[in-house]
Motif scaffolding. Sequence first.
Motif, PDB file in Angstrom:
ATOM      1  N   ARG A   1      -9.517  -9.583  -0.617  1.00 27.95           N
ATOM      2  CA  ARG A   1      -8.305 -10.324  -0.992  1.00 27.95           C
ATOM      3  C   ARG A   1      -7.971  -9.946  -2.430  1.00 27.95           C
ATOM      4  NH1 ARG A   1      -8.145 -16.572   0.296  1.00 27.95           N
ATOM      5  NH2 ARG A   1      -8.102 -15.682   2.406  1.00 27.95           N
ATOM      6  N   ILE A   2      -6.735  -9.523  -2.649  1.00 29.32           N
ATOM      7  CA  ILE A   2      -6.324  -8.939  -3.927  1.00 29.32           C
ATOM      8  C   ILE A   2      -5.287  -9.841  -4.577  1.00 29.32           C
ATOM      9  CG2 ILE A   2      -5.340  -6.909  -5.040  1.00 29.32           C
ATOM     10  CD1 ILE A   2      -6.263  -5.436  -2.323  1.00 29.32           C
ATOM     11  N   TYR A   3      -5.594 -10.276  -5.800  1.00 28.06           N
ATOM     12  CA  TYR A   3      -4.748 -11.209  -6.552  1.00 28.06           C
ATOM     13  C   TYR A   3      -4.073 -10.465  -7.705  1.00 28.06           C
ATOM     14  CZ  TYR A   3      -7.656 -14.741  -4.211  1.00 28.06           C
ATOM     15  OH  TYR A   3      -8.307 -15.510  -3.280  1.00 28.06           O
ATOM     16  N   THR A   4      -2.756 -10.545  -7.758  1.00 23.85           N
ATOM     17  CA  THR A   4      -1.996  -9.957  -8.859  1.00 23.85           C
ATOM     18  C   THR A   4      -1.267 -11.089  -9.574  1.00 23.85           C
ATOM     19  OG1 THR A   4      -1.680  -7.930  -7.578  1.00 23.85           O
ATOM     20  CG2 THR A   4      -0.273  -8.241  -9.504  1.00 23.85           C
ATOM     21  N   PRO A   5      -1.600 -11.352 -10.845  1.00 23.07           N
ATOM     22  CA  PRO A   5      -1.053 -12.545 -11.515  1.00 23.07           C
ATOM     23  C   PRO A   5       0.383 -12.403 -11.973  1.00 23.07           C
ATOM     24  CG  PRO A   5      -2.486 -11.347 -13.010  1.00 23.07           C
ATOM     25  CD  PRO A   5      -2.591 -10.659 -11.680  1.00 23.07           C
ATOM     26  N   SER A   6       0.849 -11.167 -12.213  1.00 19.46           N
ATOM     27  CA  SER A   6       2.199 -10.983 -12.747  1.00 19.46           C
ATOM     28  C   SER A   6       2.776  -9.685 -12.213  1.00 19.46           C
ATOM     29  CB  SER A   6       2.176 -10.955 -14.279  1.00 19.46           C
ATOM     30  OG  SER A   6       1.451  -9.826 -14.728  1.00 19.46           O
ATOM     31  N   ALA A   7       4.083  -9.557 -12.315  1.00 25.50           N
ATOM     32  CA  ALA A   7       4.787  -8.368 -11.832  1.00 25.50           C
ATOM     33  C   ALA A   7       5.332  -7.566 -13.002  1.00 25.50           C
ATOM     34  CB  ALA A   7       5.913  -8.781 -10.890  1.00 25.50           C
ATOM     35  N   SER A   8       4.529  -7.408 -14.051  1.00 25.81           N
ATOM     36  CA  SER A   8       4.992  -6.753 -15.271  1.00 25.81           C
ATOM     37  C   SER A   8       5.236  -5.260 -15.075  1.00 25.81           C
ATOM     38  CB  SER A   8       3.965  -6.937 -16.389  1.00 25.81           C
ATOM     39  OG  SER A   8       2.745  -6.281 -16.062  1.00 25.81           O
ATOM     40  N   GLY A   9       4.526  -4.652 -14.130  1.00 29.02           N
ATOM     41  CA  GLY A   9       4.669  -3.222 -13.911  1.00 29.02           C
ATOM     42  C   GLY A   9       3.636  -2.388 -14.637  1.00 29.02           C
ATOM     43  N   ALA A  10       3.119  -2.878 -15.751  1.00 26.60           N
ATOM     44  CA  ALA A  10       2.087  -2.149 -16.491  1.00 26.60           C
ATOM     45  C   ALA A  10       0.740  -2.313 -15.784  1.00 26.60           C
ATOM     46  CB  ALA A  10       1.996  -2.671 -17.915  1.00 26.60           C
ATOM     47  N   PRO A  11      -0.084  -1.269 -15.753  1.00 24.00           N
ATOM     48  CA  PRO A  11      -1.406  -1.396 -15.122  1.00 24.00           C
ATOM     49  C   PRO A  11      -2.231  -2.493 -15.787  1.00 24.00           C
ATOM     50  CG  PRO A  11      -0.895   0.912 -15.523  1.00 24.00           C
ATOM     51  CD  PRO A  11       0.148   0.104 -16.243  1.00 24.00           C
ATOM     52  N   LEU A  12      -2.819  -3.343 -14.990  1.00 27.60           N
ATOM     53  CA  LEU A  12      -3.624  -4.458 -15.476  1.00 27.60           C
ATOM     54  C   LEU A  12      -5.105  -4.115 -15.372  1.00 27.60           C
ATOM     55  CD1 LEU A  12      -1.776  -7.405 -13.688  1.00 27.60           C
ATOM     56  CD2 LEU A  12      -1.573  -6.746 -16.093  1.00 27.60           C
ATOM     57  N   PRO A  13      -5.940  -4.764 -16.173  1.00 24.29           N
ATOM     58  CA  PRO A  13      -7.384  -4.636 -15.958  1.00 24.29           C
ATOM     59  C   PRO A  13      -7.745  -5.080 -14.541  1.00 24.29           C
ATOM     60  CG  PRO A  13      -6.911  -5.774 -18.016  1.00 24.29           C
ATOM     61  CD  PRO A  13      -5.623  -5.680 -17.275  1.00 24.29           C
ATOM     62  N   LEU A  14      -8.925  -4.688 -14.099  1.00 21.88           N
ATOM     63  CA  LEU A  14      -9.345  -4.929 -12.717  1.00 21.88           C
ATOM     64  C   LEU A  14     -10.696  -5.628 -12.703  1.00 21.88           C
ATOM     65  CD1 LEU A  14      -9.047  -4.445  -9.651  1.00 21.88           C
ATOM     66  CD2 LEU A  14     -10.039  -2.183 -10.009  1.00 21.88           C
ATOM     67  N   MET A  15     -10.759  -6.765 -12.004  1.00 24.76           N
ATOM     68  CA  MET A  15     -12.013  -7.494 -11.814  1.00 24.76           C
ATOM     69  C   MET A  15     -12.360  -7.487 -10.330  1.00 24.76           C
ATOM     70  SD  MET A  15     -12.945 -11.497 -12.644  1.00 24.76           S
ATOM     71  CE  MET A  15     -13.470 -11.186 -14.342  1.00 24.76           C
ATOM     72  N   VAL A  16     -13.590  -7.103 -10.011  1.00 27.46           N
ATOM     73  CA  VAL A  16     -14.099  -7.198  -8.649  1.00 27.46           C
ATOM     74  C   VAL A  16     -15.000  -8.424  -8.600  1.00 27.46           C
ATOM     75  CG1 VAL A  16     -15.300  -6.028  -6.774  1.00 27.46           C
ATOM     76  CG2 VAL A  16     -13.996  -4.689  -8.447  1.00 27.46           C
ATOM     77  N   PHE A  17     -14.659  -9.369  -7.714  1.00 26.90           N
ATOM     78  CA  PHE A  17     -15.301 -10.684  -7.702  1.00 26.90           C
ATOM     79  C   PHE A  17     -16.099 -10.881  -6.429  1.00 26.90           C
ATOM     80  CE2 PHE A  17     -15.534 -15.168  -6.670  1.00 26.90           C
ATOM     81  CZ  PHE A  17     -15.944 -15.735  -7.871  1.00 26.90           C
ATOM     82  N   PHE A  18     -17.314 -11.437  -6.600  1.00 27.73           N
ATOM     83  CA  PHE A  18     -18.203 -11.737  -5.478  1.00 27.73           C
ATOM     84  C   PHE A  18     -18.495 -13.242  -5.458  1.00 27.73           C
ATOM     85  CE2 PHE A  18     -19.596  -7.615  -7.425  1.00 27.73           C
ATOM     86  CZ  PHE A  18     -18.902  -6.801  -6.542  1.00 27.73           C
ATOM     87  N   HIS A  19     -18.155 -13.896  -4.370  1.00 29.88           N
ATOM     88  CA  HIS A  19     -18.338 -15.344  -4.289  1.00 29.88           C
ATOM     89  C   HIS A  19     -19.813 -15.724  -4.102  1.00 29.88           C
ATOM     90  CE1 HIS A  19     -19.249 -15.607   0.035  1.00 29.88           C
ATOM     91  NE2 HIS A  19     -18.315 -14.692   0.242  1.00 29.88           N
ATOM     92  N   GLY A  20     -20.204 -16.982  -4.549  1.00 28.21           N
ATOM     93  CA  GLY A  20     -21.469 -17.564  -4.161  1.00 28.21           C
ATOM     94  C   GLY A  20     -21.278 -18.048  -2.716  1.00 28.21           C
ATOM     95  N   SER A  21     -22.227 -18.410  -2.036  1.00 27.02           N
ATOM     96  CA  SER A  21     -23.127 -19.486  -2.193  1.00 27.02           C
ATOM     97  C   SER A  21     -24.381 -19.176  -1.400  1.00 27.02           C
ATOM     98  CB  SER A  21     -22.424 -20.743  -1.692  1.00 27.02           C
ATOM     99  OG  SER A  21     -23.256 -21.789  -1.442  1.00 27.02           O
ATOM    100  N   GLY A  22     -25.414 -18.800  -2.159  1.00 30.91           N
ATOM    101  CA  GLY A  22     -26.730 -18.655  -1.581  1.00 30.91           C
ATOM    102  C   GLY A  22     -26.916 -17.509  -0.607  1.00 30.91           C
ATOM    103  N   PHE A  23     -26.065 -16.502  -0.663  1.00 31.12           N
ATOM    104  CA  PHE A  23     -26.144 -15.342   0.239  1.00 31.12           C
ATOM    105  C   PHE A  23     -25.821 -15.691   1.689  1.00 31.12           C
ATOM    106  CE2 PHE A  23     -29.730 -15.089  -2.851  1.00 31.12           C
ATOM    107  CZ  PHE A  23     -29.231 -14.100  -3.683  1.00 31.12           C
ATOM    108  N   VAL A  24     -25.489 -16.961   1.964  1.00 33.34           N
ATOM    109  CA  VAL A  24     -25.376 -17.455   3.337  1.00 33.34           C
ATOM    110  C   VAL A  24     -24.006 -18.079   3.614  1.00 33.34           C
ATOM    111  CG1 VAL A  24     -26.355 -19.102   5.007  1.00 33.34           C
ATOM    112  CG2 VAL A  24     -27.874 -17.906   3.432  1.00 33.34           C
ATOM    113  N   LEU A  25     -23.463 -18.785   2.643  1.00 28.24           N
ATOM    114  CA  LEU A  25     -22.279 -19.621   2.852  1.00 28.24           C
ATOM    115  C   LEU A  25     -21.072 -19.079   2.087  1.00 28.24           C
ATOM    116  CD1 LEU A  25     -23.989 -23.090   2.274  1.00 28.24           C
ATOM    117  CD2 LEU A  25     -23.654 -21.931   4.459  1.00 28.24           C
TER     118      LEU A  25
END
Length: 273
Positions: free
Chosen positions: A25-49
């Motif tokens: 799932r890819i989140y883009t906060p603004s439509a400025s047009g300039a390349p934004l920094p990129l964060m790859v996010f991994f959710h918790g919970s306990g490897f199971v949930l």
Amino acid sequence: MAPPAAMAKIEERDIAGPGGPLRLRIYTPSASGAPLPLMVFFHGSGFVLCSLNTHDGMCRNLASGIGCVVVSVDYRLAPEHKFPQGPDDCLAATRWAAAHAAELGADATRIMLAGDSAGGNMAAVTALRARDEGGPALRGQMLLYPVTDYHTPGTSSYAENAEGYGLTRATMEWFWAHYLNHPGEADDPYASPLRVKDLGGLPPAYVMSAEYDPLRDEAELYGRRLQASGVPVEITRRAGMNHGFLFWVGLVDGADSAMADACAWARRAFQDR
């Protein structure tokens, strides 16, 4: 939970993962047009949930607060998919995001990993594997009350906060039993990053712990070991908080300030050359 930050665009994609289609799932906060920094996010919970949906608000708040594209990874979960299948997905997703940054409106030279709880473990392990297995280059790793070690022998906070504050020692034992194929895998540094012998050459880290959390001490120990290896690290213990408190941004003052501080660190890390 409070209403999360609004986004200019949210989309989902299936990519080819090590075990089949891997949902992002890819989140883009603004439509400025300039390349934004990129964060790859991994959710918790306990490897199971948990899932992309449980951490939707957290990803929105990070994307908005930092001003970056966030790619949230629906990595495979135990017990159906035991170690190392989850970390394999996380590394594959990070490499895909780096290779496709331009089409995401992001800057491939400014990539950061982030995760909470077991997702913090995934972020730390993915940073290690990126170092050891040929990249990609990373600007930082944001580890939010992360799992960094097995429950045994455990730290002082495992005893002090064993029960009564939400996450318990017994729950952590249950999670680890589902995640590992056998207890001996706890010594694998890609399962327990605190057990890695060499932490040099890793990207700068932000390590957040919670006062009333069984994982508090192992998070801080990992941060101090990174510092001892020459990695720039900021370690912050959030007073009065328990595990998982970043779900309460907008409802609990301590969660609001913690999210703001984490986002400020990430903005600085993305600017540093």
